[in-house]
Scaffold this active site. Structure first.
Site, PDB file in Angstrom:
ATOM      1  N   ASP A 162       0.877  -1.160   0.000  1.00 47.16           N
ATOM      2  CA  ASP A 162       0.000   0.000   0.000  1.00 47.16           C
ATOM      3  C   ASP A 162       0.923   1.222   0.000  1.00 47.16           C
ATOM      4  O   ASP A 162       2.091   1.128   0.378  1.00 47.16           O
ATOM      5  CB  ASP A 162      -0.886  -0.036   1.252  1.00 47.16           C
ATOM      6  CG  ASP A 162      -1.714   1.216   1.395  1.00 47.16           C
ATOM      7  OD1 ASP A 162      -2.270   1.663   0.374  1.00 47.16           O
ATOM      8  OD2 ASP A 162      -1.791   1.752   2.518  1.00 47.16           O
ATOM      9  N   ASP A 202      -0.039   5.092   0.854  1.00 42.67           N
ATOM     10  CA  ASP A 202      -0.231   6.079   1.926  1.00 42.67           C
ATOM     11  C   ASP A 202      -0.275   5.404   3.291  1.00 42.67           C
ATOM     12  O   ASP A 202      -1.063   4.488   3.515  1.00 42.67           O
ATOM     13  CB  ASP A 202      -1.509   6.878   1.671  1.00 42.67           C
ATOM     14  CG  ASP A 202      -1.447   7.623   0.338  1.00 42.67           C
ATOM     15  OD1 ASP A 202      -0.402   8.215   0.033  1.00 42.67           O
ATOM     16  OD2 ASP A 202      -2.447   7.595  -0.406  1.00 42.67           O
TER      17      ASP A 202
HETATM   18 MG    MG Z   1      -2.826   3.217   3.470  1.00 43.40          MG
END
Ligand code: MG
Length: 182
Positions: free
Chosen positions: A6, A8
């Site tokens: 992932d 962010d």
């Molecule tokens: Mg995230």
């Protein structure tokens, strides 16, 4: 292995108002070096990120490219790279299976790198990351950066277990290199 990251809250600081410019992409300490370490150990690395800021009309695809250029050049400076970056531009109200918790990006990545779910691990900070990874039947590591502590505190649904917990991406990569994850 194929390592799905992932973005962010894992590579860079999460912002509730979205990363809208390259300047707002602030790397989490040790994250870039951790990716370089995966590269040097022969693991494939792909980013799987929801970017509804496009579907919401907050930024353009060109701006997202500029943001990712910053990521790629910062990585190159520490001898790292991502082998592929997948993003889901969907707004939440028009979500396709690509937007996490959908597993579309996970299936695309496994197909591209010809990896099985058993040989694929997701590293994320949100419940939706874990849900997507569970749907794709790949391994799951939750980091405590970004939304990670909150995700852990809210309790992880039994159907998402097992989930390994790491302090940050750096520690998650240590787990992978040492084979210490569920
Ligand atoms: Mg995230």
């Amino acid at each position: 292995m194929l390592v799905l990251l992932d973005r962010d809250g894992v590579l860079n600081e999460d912002r509730s108002d979205f990363v809208k410019t390259p300047e707002e992409l602030v790397f989490i300490p040790g994250a870039l070096e951790a990716i370089a370490s995966l590269n040097s150990h022969g693991h494939k690395v792909a980013v799987v990120t929801n970017q509804s800021c496009i579907g919401r009309g907050i930024i353009t695809p060109d701006t997202l490219s500029n943001i990712h250029e910053k990521l790629f050049s910062a990585l190159a400076q520490v001898g790292g790279r991502v082998d592929q970056l997948f993003f889901a531009p969907d707004a939440p109200w028009k979500a396709t299976e690509n937007r996490k918790p959908g597993a579309g990006m996970f299936f695309s990545a496994m197909q591209m790198f010809r990896e099985t779910p058993q040989n694929t691990v997701l590293i994320g900070d949100s419940k939706t990351d874990l849900q997507a990874a569970a749907k794709a039947k790949c391994h799951r590591i939750l980091v405590q950066t970004g939304k990670g502590r909150k995700t852990q505190k809210q309790g992880i649904d039994p159907d998402l277990l097992p989930v390994s917990i790491a302090k940050d991406l750096s520690q998650a990569v240590d787990y992978i290199l040492e084979g210490r994850f569920s």
